[in-house]
Structures are given as structure tokens and as C-alpha cells.
Design a protein around this motif. Structure first.
Motif, short mmCIF file in Angstrom:
data_model
loop_
_atom_site.label_atom_id
_atom_site.label_comp_id
_atom_site.label_asym_id
_atom_site.label_seq_id
_atom_site.Cartn_x
_atom_site.Cartn_y
_atom_site.Cartn_z
N LEU A 1 -12.29 9.65 -24.88
CA LEU A 1 -11.43 9.93 -26.03
C LEU A 1 -9.96 9.82 -25.63
O LEU A 1 -9.16 9.19 -26.34
N GLU A 2 -9.60 10.37 -24.50
CA GLU A 2 -8.22 10.31 -24.03
C GLU A 2 -7.78 8.87 -23.81
O GLU A 2 -6.68 8.47 -24.20
N ALA A 3 -8.65 8.05 -23.21
CA ALA A 3 -8.33 6.64 -22.98
C ALA A 3 -8.17 5.89 -24.29
O ALA A 3 -7.27 5.07 -24.44
N ALA A 4 -9.02 6.19 -25.26
CA ALA A 4 -8.99 5.48 -26.54
C ALA A 4 -7.79 5.87 -27.39
O ALA A 4 -7.23 5.04 -28.10
N GLU A 5 -7.41 7.13 -27.34
CA GLU A 5 -6.31 7.60 -28.20
C GLU A 5 -5.00 6.91 -27.89
O GLU A 5 -4.17 6.73 -28.77
N THR A 6 -4.82 6.46 -26.66
CA THR A 6 -3.57 5.80 -26.30
C THR A 6 -3.49 4.39 -26.86
O THR A 6 -2.40 3.87 -27.08
N ASP A 7 -4.64 3.76 -27.13
CA ASP A 7 -4.65 2.37 -27.60
C ASP A 7 -4.94 2.22 -29.09
O ASP A 7 -4.58 1.22 -29.69
#
Length: 131
Positions: free
Chosen positions: A46-52
Motif C-alpha cells: 500500500l505504501e509503495a502504491a500510494e506514492t505512484d
């Protein structure tokens, strides 16, 4: 995404769209590998996806039934999918045709059937065989 979406085919397409693909300058899917499936690994995805993602608030998880059950068994404080949704702050869809070695996190509007419309709004977790 709708009832006609073939999640096995969708997962297969997503897995070939890595943002790290050599020689590619097109938008790609965020892909992460995990040794085991835990709520922490979902949080990391989730953290990785939220940035993109263009609209991070709309992201939803798609899990296989086996993975949803595994998380409930493994996490003492999670008794149901609803508990996991509350913990992560995201909707979780459990889909029968979803492969057990893949977790998707995406904006539901990022796909049409198995077609990837907005790869930058899709994250994929590849799960090791810890079952």
C-alpha cells in the motif's frame, strides 16, 4: 473490474508490466515480492502504491480466498476481512479466480476486464510459497 473479469488473466498481465522493465519509458505497474503474506506486507505494498497512484484514496486490494483465510489465521487480531479492511483503511475484494501467489492493489477504474488502463494506479505483490 466487474464480475466478468478473469483475475487469473489480469494477474498474469499485471505481473509482466513491471515499472523496472528494461528499456521501457511507459507507465508501469509497481511490483513487490514478499516471502510471506502478512498484514505488514499488505501495508508495505500500500505504501509503495500510494506514492505512484493518481488517486491513492481509491485503491482496493484483491485477494484470493485462500490468502484472505491465511491472513485471518495468521494475524491474531484479525478475525475477518472486515477487520483487515479497518486495519489497512482500504476495501478488500476476495475473488475466487485470483491466483494464490498474487495480491493486487489497484484503483478499480485502472482496469477494464483484463486490460490495464492506468498501470501507474496498480500495484502487485508476488507472494512466496509460505502456505
Amino acid at each position: 473490474m466487474d464480475e466478468s473479469t478473469d483475475f487469473e488473466e489480469l494477474a498474469s498481465r499485471v505481473r509482466t508490466q513491471s515499472e523496472d522493465a528494461a528499456g521501457s519509458d511507459t507507465d508501469r505497474v509497481t511490483i513487490r515480492s514478499f516471502q510471506e503474506l502478512t498484514s505488514d506486507s499488505l501495508s508495505e505494498l500500500l505504501e509503495a502504491a500510494e506514492t505512484d497512484a493518481s488517486e491513492p484514496g481509491s485503491l482496493a486490494f484483491v485477494l484470493s480466498r485462500a490468502n484472505a483465510e491465511l491472513l485471518s489465521e495468521r494475524e491474531a487480531d484479525l478475525e475477518s476481512v472486515e477487520d483487515l479492511e479497518n486495519d489497512l483503511g482500504r476495501e478488500i475484494r476476495v475473488e475466487e479466480s485470483m491466483p494464490d501467489d498474487t495480491i493486487l492493489l489497484l484503483d478499480p477504474d485502472a482496469v477494464d476486464g483484463e486490460e490495464l488502463l492506468e498501470p501507474e494506479s496498480i500495484a502487485c505483490g508476488i507472494v512466496g510459497s509460505d502456505h
